[in-house]
Write a protein that holds these residues in place. Structure first.
Motif, short mmCIF file in Angstrom:
data_model
loop_
_atom_site.label_atom_id
_atom_site.label_comp_id
_atom_site.label_asym_id
_atom_site.label_seq_id
_atom_site.Cartn_x
_atom_site.Cartn_y
_atom_site.Cartn_z
N ALA A 187 -2.76 -6.26 9.39
CA ALA A 187 -3.26 -5.48 8.26
C ALA A 187 -2.51 -5.84 6.98
O ALA A 187 -2.85 -5.34 5.90
CB ALA A 187 -3.10 -3.99 8.56
N GLY A 188 -1.48 -6.67 7.09
CA GLY A 188 -0.77 -7.11 5.90
C GLY A 188 0.57 -6.42 5.67
O GLY A 188 1.17 -6.56 4.60
N TYR A 189 1.04 -5.66 6.66
CA TYR A 189 2.29 -4.90 6.49
C TYR A 189 3.42 -5.54 7.30
O TYR A 189 3.67 -5.19 8.44
CB TYR A 189 2.06 -3.44 6.90
N MET A 218 -14.12 -2.19 8.63
CA MET A 218 -15.50 -2.64 8.46
C MET A 218 -16.30 -2.24 9.71
O MET A 218 -16.80 -3.09 10.45
CB MET A 218 -15.55 -4.17 8.30
N GLU A 251 -10.53 -7.49 -1.96
CA GLU A 251 -10.99 -6.80 -0.76
C GLU A 251 -11.58 -7.78 0.26
O GLU A 251 -11.68 -7.47 1.45
CB GLU A 251 -12.05 -5.77 -1.17
N GLU A 292 -10.39 -8.64 3.81
CA GLU A 292 -10.66 -7.72 4.91
C GLU A 292 -11.99 -8.04 5.60
O GLU A 292 -12.30 -7.49 6.65
CB GLU A 292 -10.72 -6.27 4.40
N HIS A 352 -7.99 -18.69 8.45
CA HIS A 352 -7.70 -17.31 8.86
C HIS A 352 -6.23 -16.97 8.63
O HIS A 352 -5.89 -15.82 8.38
CB HIS A 352 -8.15 -17.04 10.30
N LEU A 356 -4.91 -13.87 6.24
CA LEU A 356 -3.82 -12.98 6.64
C LEU A 356 -2.74 -12.93 5.56
O LEU A 356 -2.24 -11.86 5.20
CB LEU A 356 -3.24 -13.46 7.97
N HIS A 357 -2.38 -14.11 5.01
CA HIS A 357 -1.38 -14.14 3.94
C HIS A 357 -1.85 -13.35 2.73
O HIS A 357 -1.05 -12.70 2.05
CB HIS A 357 -1.06 -15.58 3.54
N ARG A 410 -3.75 -10.75 2.81
CA ARG A 410 -3.55 -9.33 3.13
C ARG A 410 -2.09 -8.93 2.90
O ARG A 410 -1.81 -7.86 2.38
CB ARG A 410 -3.93 -9.06 4.59
N HIS A 411 -1.18 -9.80 3.31
CA HIS A 411 0.25 -9.49 3.13
C HIS A 411 0.60 -9.41 1.65
O HIS A 411 1.33 -8.53 1.22
CB HIS A 411 1.11 -10.53 3.84
N ALA A 471 -1.23 -6.19 0.27
CA ALA A 471 -0.75 -4.90 0.79
C ALA A 471 0.46 -4.46 -0.02
O ALA A 471 0.65 -3.28 -0.29
CB ALA A 471 -0.39 -5.03 2.27
N ALA A 501 -2.24 -1.70 -2.01
CA ALA A 501 -2.86 -0.94 -0.94
C ALA A 501 -2.78 0.54 -1.27
O ALA A 501 -1.93 0.98 -2.04
CB ALA A 501 -2.16 -1.22 0.38
#
Lengths: 197, 255, 453
Positions: B49-51, B197, C359, C362, C381, C385-386, C388-389, C392, C396
């Motif tokens: 999730a990016g955390y 989603m 967004e 996601e 992919h 992911l990067h 998102r990091h 976030a 976020a």
């Protein structure tokens, strides 16, 4: 024109990034194929698989072969100035308006690639780009000795490219509607290769 | 072989039987599994999730539980095994645990990958694995219940290369595999994707479930419980008569 | 759906709308499925596909390391042959350059080949405002222009439409029925667009690769419209992103062996046009002027980041075709010129100030099918992911961040975890039996379509 950014300014921004050092020069391997096709026969196999037609004739039979392919078509035959085919056919000018009204274009290819069924045309060689583009059918005259294995074999040795070099691989096509193949969308839908020798 | 065993948080929370089954399968193959004491989770939910910091906090707990050990650690989940073996080194990069994480990563093995490749007594010398598919009409003649659809979880398939080992482990225990269309396509779980989603996630599950139903086979398995729970939840909502069992459960079941 | 033309602001909402369009989804599933199948067959012809993909990846990376040098060499070579190179920092500059050339060179009709850059800078709107008639000549783009929609796929712009929808659009254009047979539809487009090629004062195309060693640009296509646009009008304008460069023909050969195979499953596209300057000396046709507009458009800002591999992309569209999310929702749900996995990576890089673009990371289950198929091995992919990091940390929602913080505090303590295990085991059966659960948060999202475990 003064709109836009100067090259110096544009590149200066890029110089701020990257190391400028690509490290080891990257390898540039040639493709290798499971089903290897070479020579005139290999070319004909690939070309016909794409939907083209082909024949191989001795040089003296070229006018007859062109005539046989072109007779009965609706509209004048068209040939390019660089190619002396026969005297008894009418030769309109090679401009685009004339080409658009012609039934068949005839152009000389500088080479062909057997593996993919590709014909190579130089704009300066044919003195007319429209001849191979606007008529619904096109004849490509290829010296059998000029057939190489792959497009890369031709390209990699090319030092002085002409104003336009076109690699033609089969008839014009599209799969834009329902991913279904249709032939002859804008360019020639009928393509005929005549190999000489 | 003496091994460590990590069931995954999802198994512990929702289907502890899967952990028991996995350990029993390891035992039956001549291994001596010892469950990790003090482990909770690999950190993947937060990581995907990016955390990063949150993922690290949780993963550190499990990393410590792995301890200073030389034994392989068998994980009953393809995606957790991927997280620990492929993503931990980056997750812990630049932290005091980096070396430990790299060492631990090398010891991680997904259950079926371990069972079909490690020096096990039961390890096959010529397991045909991936080729061992069956036409469902054949299997129904051969006694129906043995047929099983393998759902490849993406992590297992693409990052661990475990697609073949799930099949090999199953075929070694007498199961017969049935192929569904679009077998390599994601089921739509994707961790937080399934709730961020939800409509797309469910649409992906529907296509998967339709392909399962089309085979006529009702037993579905995977090395990832998360995919199965997502597919099962959708199948139940649609009233489909499909059964979903983790591969560990099937390995213990007499076909 | 009170107003079907207004585009919802979130991917989720746009996806909901797309999911309700069964006709579109069937077309996309069929189209992408066929393209993937053809791609696999075409790549299987290569004995050394992996070697070529590794090489292509290394070539793209090396190119980015020496972009200024290659662009300089390329533009020097092209300039020496009479080609004019223009440099555009952003979309406004790029459209102003093109509009200026069109104004000077006259001609009301502009024949346009497929160009993703032109979509990126919204060129048609600018030119039409200036009074020009822009005709899209690629069959798929022509259909999209008639529909008033952007392309939904970078290779097959109208993939989401079936032949009946296409027939309706063509019939409206013709003012008389065009039959919903694909051959008839293509024949109508051929007749309809032919005059545009002959009338056009300016032809506009994209660029697939620019070759530094000779100053050439290479343009690949199947229909012949790209060749027309670059051959018949007196002025040819080509648009390219600054990253589109290769060092020499050997590098071009590596790329050409992968591009068409990955895109449409062909060994080569029907036309591989290599243009090196405008018409020369006594040539009787070909453009008198060749202009190439090089666009930065946010690319240079991504260069020295971990996201730079996104600039390796050769626009084959294979990642769209294998993406299970794209398969369900199609291209328009991304609300970006670039859709699918590469679009989800590229869009937030090119539009860093657009929160809606962020967004898109996601819009992926991180299944990795995109990474697996990418001919130049972009770890798509991983990049998602990067992203998102990165995001976030930046923006976020507080609730979400607090949620993960709380979760991490709990699950890093074994006793709390044990307690939650007990709660889950006891609580889930109760939850499952409850008829009226509040449909909020992640619980509600899960129960939208699924039973609880």
């Amino acid at each position: 024109m003064t709109t836009g950014t100067s090259r110096e300014e544009f590149l200066r921004r890029l110089r701020a990034t990257g190391s400028g050092d690509p490290g080891q020069p990257p390898a540039k391997p040639r493709p290798r194929f499971a089903d290897k096709r070479g020579g005139p026969n290999g070319f004909i196999e690939s070309w016909t698989a794409l939907g083209g037609t082909a024949e191989q004739v001795p040089a003296e039979d070229l006018p007859g072969a062109v005539t046989a392919y072109a007779v009965g078509r609706d509209g004048p035959l068209l040939a390019t100035a660089g190619l002396d085919v026969a005297a008894d056919l009418t030769w309109p000018d090679c401009g685009s308006q004339a080409a658009a009204g012609s039934a068949v274009g005839v152009v000389r290819a500088v080479a062909a690639a057997a593996q993919t069924g590709t014909v190579l045309l130089r704009a300066d060689d044919n003195r007319g780009r429209a001849a191979s583009l606007l008529p619904p059918a096109c004849i490509f005259v290829i010296d059998a000795g000029s057939v190489v294995d792959t497009l890369g074999d031709f390209l990699r040795d090319l030092e002085d490219p002409p104003s336009q070099l076109v690699a033609v691989t089969g008839p014009s096509r599209s799969a834009d509607i329902e991913s279904t193949l249709v032939i002859g969308v804008h360019g020639p839908g009928e393509v005929h290769a005549i190999l000489i020798g | 072989m003496r091994v460590q065993f990590f069931a995954s948080c999802l198994v512990e929370l929702l289907q502890p039987d899967v952990g028991t089954a996995a350990q029993r399968a390891l035992g039956a193959a001549g291994h001596e599994p010892e469950a990790l004491v003090g482990a909770t989770c690999c950190g993947q939910p937060a990581y995907n999730a990016g955390y990063g910091a949150e993922a690290r906090r949780v993963a550190r707990r499990t990393l410590r539980a792995l301890g200073d050990d030389d034994r392989p650690c068998v994980v009953a989940s393809g995606s957790c095994a991927t997280m620990m073996s492929h993503h931990w080194p980056e997750l812990f990069e630049g932290t005091p645990e980096e070396t430990a994480a790299r060492r631990a990563a090398r010891r991680i093995a997904e259950l079926t990958a371990f069972m079909t490749t490690a020096g096990s007594d039961a390890a096959p010398d010529g397991g045909t694995g991936h080729d061992d598919h069956a036409d469902v009409s054949d299997t129904s003649r051969a006694g129906g219940p043995t047929a099983v659809i393998v759902h490849d979880s993406c992590h297992a398939l693409r990052e661990l290369g475990a697609g073949a080992t799930v099949r090999r482990a199953l075929s070694d225990t007498g199961h017969v595999m049935v192929d569904a269309d679009g077998g390599e396509r994601c089921c739509g779980f994707g961790g937080s994707f399934s709730v961020k989603m939800p409509a797309v996630s469910v649409a992906m599950a529907d296509e998967k479930l339709d392909s399962f139903v089309a085979t006529g086979c009702e037993q579905v398995t995977s090395c990832d419980l998360s995919c199965l729970l997502h597919l099962q939840g959708r199948a139940r909502r649609r009233g489909l008569g499909l059964r979903f069992d983790h591969v560990a459960t099937l390995l213990n079941r007499e076909p | 759906m009170s107003n079907p033309t207004a585009t919802p602001v979130s991917f989720g909402r746009r996806a909901d709308r797309a999911l309700a369009d069964e006709r579109m989804r069937a077309a996309i599933a069929r189209g992408t499925g066929l393209m993937v199948q053809r791609r696999h067959e075409a790549v299987a012809e290569l004995v050394n596909a992996d070697e070529l993909r590794d090489a292509a990846s290394a070539i793209r990376a090396a190119t980015l390391q020496r972009l200024p040098e290659l662009l300089e060499q390329w533009s020097d070579n092209l300039g020496a042959l009479g080609g004019q190179v223009h440099w555009a920092t952003d979309a406004d500059e790029a459209t102003a350059i093109v509009a200026g050339i069109v104004r000077r060179r006259g001609g009301k009709v502009i024949a346009k080949g497929k160009s993703m850059i032109s979509e990126e800078i919204h060129l048609n709107e600018v030119l039409e405002r200036a009074g020009a008639e822009v005709v899209e000549t690629d069959l798929g783009e022509f259909i999209q222009q008639l529909a008033g929609e952007p392309p939904s796929h970078i290779v097959a712009p109208a993939m989401h439409k079936d032949r009946f929808e296409v027939a309706d659009l063509l019939s409206a254009d013709r003012g008389a029925p065009v039959s919903p047979e694909i051959d008839d539809e293509a024949a109508y487009a051929r007749r309809r667009l032919r005059q545009a090629f002959l009338d056009a004062g300016v032809g506009i195309t994209g660029v697939n690769f620019a070759v530094a060693s000779t100053g050439s640009i290479c343009l690949v296509e199947n229909e012949g419209n790209g060749r027309m646009c670059s051959s018949l009008p007196p002025t040819h304008i080509a648009l390219m992103g600054l990253e589109r460069i290769v060092a020499d023909f050997a590098e071009l050969d590596v790329m050409l062996n992968l591009l068409a195979r990955s895109a449409t499953g062909q060994a080569l596209t029907v036309y591989t046009n290599i243009v090196t300057g405008p018409r020369r000396g006594d040539e009787i046709d070909g453009p008198e002027e060749l202009h190439v507009v090089v666009l930065d458009g946010g690319r240079s800002a991504a260069l020295d980041t971990r996201f730079s591999p996104a600039l390796h992309c050769i626009r084959c569209g294979a990642c769209l075709n294998v993406c299970p999310v794209y398969r369900q929702v199609g291209g328009h749900a991304y609300d970006s010129v670039y859709s699918g996995p590469i679009g989800a990576v590229l869009t937030p890089l090119l539009k860093p100030d657009d929160p809606a673009a962020r967004e898109l990371s996601e819009a992926s289950s991180l299944c990795g099918a995109c990474t697996e198929i990418c001919p130049v091995r972009i770890p798509l992919h991983d990049l998602l992911l990067h992203l998102r990091h990165r995001d976030a940390r930046e923006d976020a929602s507080r609730l979400r961040r607090a949620g993960f913080w709380l979760w991490s505090q709990a699950w890093s303590r074994r006793w709390i975890f044990r307690a939650m295990v007990l709660v889950a085991r006891a609580g889930l059966p109760l939850l499952r039996r409850m008829r009226h659960l509040p449909d909020v948060g992640w619980l509600g999202a899960w129960r939208r379509g699924r039973e609880l475990p």
